[in-house]
Design an enzyme around this catalytic site. Structure first.
Site, short mmCIF file in Angstrom:
data_model
loop_
_atom_site.label_atom_id
_atom_site.label_comp_id
_atom_site.label_asym_id
_atom_site.label_seq_id
_atom_site.Cartn_x
_atom_site.Cartn_y
_atom_site.Cartn_z
N HIS A 46 -5.91 32.66 -2.99
CA HIS A 46 -5.10 32.13 -1.90
C HIS A 46 -3.62 32.42 -2.08
O HIS A 46 -2.82 32.12 -1.19
CB HIS A 46 -5.32 30.62 -1.77
CG HIS A 46 -6.65 30.27 -1.17
ND1 HIS A 46 -7.11 28.97 -1.06
CD2 HIS A 46 -7.64 31.06 -0.65
CE1 HIS A 46 -8.30 28.98 -0.48
NE2 HIS A 46 -8.65 30.23 -0.24
N ASP A 71 -24.75 41.06 -0.71
CA ASP A 71 -25.70 42.03 -0.16
C ASP A 71 -25.24 42.65 1.14
O ASP A 71 -26.03 43.29 1.84
CB ASP A 71 -27.07 41.35 0.05
CG ASP A 71 -26.99 40.18 1.03
OD1 ASP A 71 -25.89 39.89 1.54
OD2 ASP A 71 -28.04 39.55 1.29
N SER A 92 -24.61 41.23 3.87
CA SER A 92 -25.15 40.58 5.07
C SER A 92 -24.05 40.12 6.03
O SER A 92 -24.24 40.09 7.24
CB SER A 92 -26.03 39.39 4.70
OG SER A 92 -25.30 38.39 4.00
N ASN A 140 -16.88 31.41 9.66
CA ASN A 140 -16.52 32.82 9.65
C ASN A 140 -15.81 33.31 10.90
O ASN A 140 -14.98 34.22 10.84
CB ASN A 140 -17.79 33.69 9.47
CG ASN A 140 -18.37 33.60 8.07
OD1 ASN A 140 -17.67 33.28 7.13
ND2 ASN A 140 -19.65 33.88 7.96
N ARG A 185 -11.44 37.97 0.98
CA ARG A 185 -12.14 36.85 1.62
C ARG A 185 -13.51 37.30 2.16
O ARG A 185 -14.50 36.58 2.06
CB ARG A 185 -11.29 36.29 2.76
CG ARG A 185 -11.93 35.10 3.48
CD ARG A 185 -11.03 34.60 4.60
NE ARG A 185 -9.76 34.11 4.09
CZ ARG A 185 -8.71 33.81 4.86
NH1 ARG A 185 -8.78 34.00 6.17
NH2 ARG A 185 -7.61 33.35 4.33
N GLU A 213 -24.00 36.57 10.58
CA GLU A 213 -23.19 35.48 10.01
C GLU A 213 -21.77 35.43 10.59
O GLU A 213 -21.05 34.46 10.41
CB GLU A 213 -23.12 35.66 8.49
CG GLU A 213 -24.48 35.57 7.82
CD GLU A 213 -24.51 36.20 6.43
OE1 GLU A 213 -23.42 36.41 5.85
OE2 GLU A 213 -25.62 36.49 5.94
N ASP A 271 0.62 30.75 0.22
CA ASP A 271 1.68 30.81 -0.79
C ASP A 271 2.93 31.34 -0.08
O ASP A 271 3.08 32.55 0.08
CB ASP A 271 1.26 31.74 -1.93
CG ASP A 271 2.38 31.99 -2.95
OD1 ASP A 271 3.47 31.39 -2.80
OD2 ASP A 271 2.16 32.80 -3.87
N HIS A 318 -17.05 35.57 1.22
CA HIS A 318 -17.95 35.00 2.22
C HIS A 318 -19.30 35.72 2.22
O HIS A 318 -20.31 35.12 2.60
CB HIS A 318 -17.30 35.07 3.60
CG HIS A 318 -16.28 34.00 3.83
ND1 HIS A 318 -16.29 33.19 4.94
CD2 HIS A 318 -15.22 33.60 3.08
CE1 HIS A 318 -15.27 32.34 4.88
NE2 HIS A 318 -14.61 32.59 3.76
N ASP A 319 -19.32 36.96 1.81
CA ASP A 319 -20.59 37.67 1.69
C ASP A 319 -21.41 37.09 0.54
O ASP A 319 -22.59 36.77 0.70
CB ASP A 319 -20.35 39.16 1.47
CG ASP A 319 -21.64 39.97 1.41
OD1 ASP A 319 -22.57 39.64 2.17
OD2 ASP A 319 -21.71 40.92 0.63
N VAL A 333 -23.33 33.66 0.72
CA VAL A 333 -24.43 33.55 1.67
C VAL A 333 -25.50 34.56 1.28
O VAL A 333 -25.35 35.75 1.51
CB VAL A 333 -23.95 33.79 3.11
CG1 VAL A 333 -25.11 33.67 4.09
CG2 VAL A 333 -22.85 32.80 3.48
N ASP A 368 -0.01 36.80 -7.61
CA ASP A 368 0.57 36.23 -8.82
C ASP A 368 0.08 34.80 -8.97
O ASP A 368 -0.85 34.38 -8.29
CB ASP A 368 2.10 36.31 -8.78
CG ASP A 368 2.70 35.58 -7.58
OD1 ASP A 368 1.96 34.81 -6.90
OD2 ASP A 368 3.90 35.76 -7.29
#
Length: 294
Positions: free
Chosen positions: A148, A29, A31, A49, A17, A43, A201, A21-22, A25, A209
């Site tokens: 997920h 990099d 950030s 976040n 995750r 961020e 899940d 999320h990096d 945005v 899976d």
């Protein structure tokens, strides 16, 4: 990463995750790893976040080990990308080759964190547009959402789902009815328990899976944004992809690997030209920081 996942399998989901999320945005990099300073607004505190990201200390430990062996060579952005691949493998997912050579950004964007990241109640057309903005297709979106299968969600992100249309979409089997009651006991309708978590899940929460896609077909996706890919009014295309990955785990693994590489190649042109290899993933190197007004 092996030590981290052995100590808690949920660490795998945290790192995957974090990488996602990096990349959404201003590109992949590093950030997202930056802490706030007097002249830089990071961020991490942005609403999408602040309560959903973790794993920063894992990246710190990896960076410290690498810096002790070969200082100034491996960027935090590359470390995060490789760690996400290894996290996937360690919980049963596929292997892929990670292209390297990313530079670390000297800026961050709080504003892009607000606008670019998909939310738990995002509509399907809006999700698709956010992925297309990053150069990712509808197929990439459905495949990457398969991460997920090992993730956790906070009560505040699934309350509207379990007190909304969950019963309408679910298969109403004895296990699904029991699971819904468990979710509602974890996340009360009238508020409270916002930080309580549940597996996205619940069948195989610590195994990478294709179980996640079976849950969508049975109407048991935990987040509205997930279930929209199968049950939404505009889900004709995504529904077929969900059914394909539910029926063929190899097809899911192959596409997930391809889409993850594609996501990992989203670049920040500024970092590509003026980036650096941070000595500490939380701060830009001394004397190189640029003001960040975003």
């Amino acid at each position: 990463m092996e030590c981290a996942v052995l100590s808690d399998p949920r660490n795998a989901a945290l790192i995957i995750r974090l990488h996602f999320h990096d990349c959404f945005v201003q590109g992949c990099d590093g950030s997202v790893l930056l802490d706030n300073t007097v002249t830089l607004r990071g961020e991490k505190q942005a609403p999408p976040n602040i309560h959903s990201l973790g794993g920063f200390r894992i990246i710190d430990r990896i960076k410290n080990k690498i810096e002790s062996e070969c200082p100034g060579v491996v960027s935090c952005a590359d470390i995060l990308t490789i760690a996400a691949r290894d996290a996937t493998i360690l919980v049963g997912g596929p292997y892929w080759h990670v292209p390297l050579g990313r530079k670390d950004s000297r800026t961050a964007s709080y504003e892009f964190a607000l606008t670019n990241l998909p939310t738990a109640d995002e509509s399907l057309p809006s999700m698709i547009s956010k992925f297309l903005l990053q150069g990712l297709s509808v197929t990439d979106m459905v495949a990457l959402a398969g991460a997920h299968t090992i993730g956790m969600a906070r009560c505040q992100n699934f309350r509207s789902r379990i007190y909304g249309n969950y019963e309408l979409t679910s298969s109403k089997t004895i296990p699904s009815e029991a699971h819904l009651k468990d979710l509602q006991s974890t996340c009360p309708a009238m508020g409270g328990g916002e930080s309580n978590v549940a597996s996205m899940d619940y069948v195989t929460p610590n195994l990478f899976d294709n179980s996640y896609y079976h849950l969508l077909i049975h109407g048991e996706g935990l987040l509205n944004s997930d279930q929209e890919m199968y049950s939404g009014l505009t889900a004709a295309q995504t529904k077929e992809i969900v059914k394909k990955y539910a029926a063929d785990p190899l097809a899911f693994f192959l596409q997930f690997s391809e889409s993850f590489v594609k996501m990992g190649n989203i670049t920040n042109p500024e970092s590509f030209v003026n980036g650096e290899v941070r000595r500490n993933c939380r701060f830009v190197n001394a004397g190189t920081q640029k003001d960040s007004a975003a």
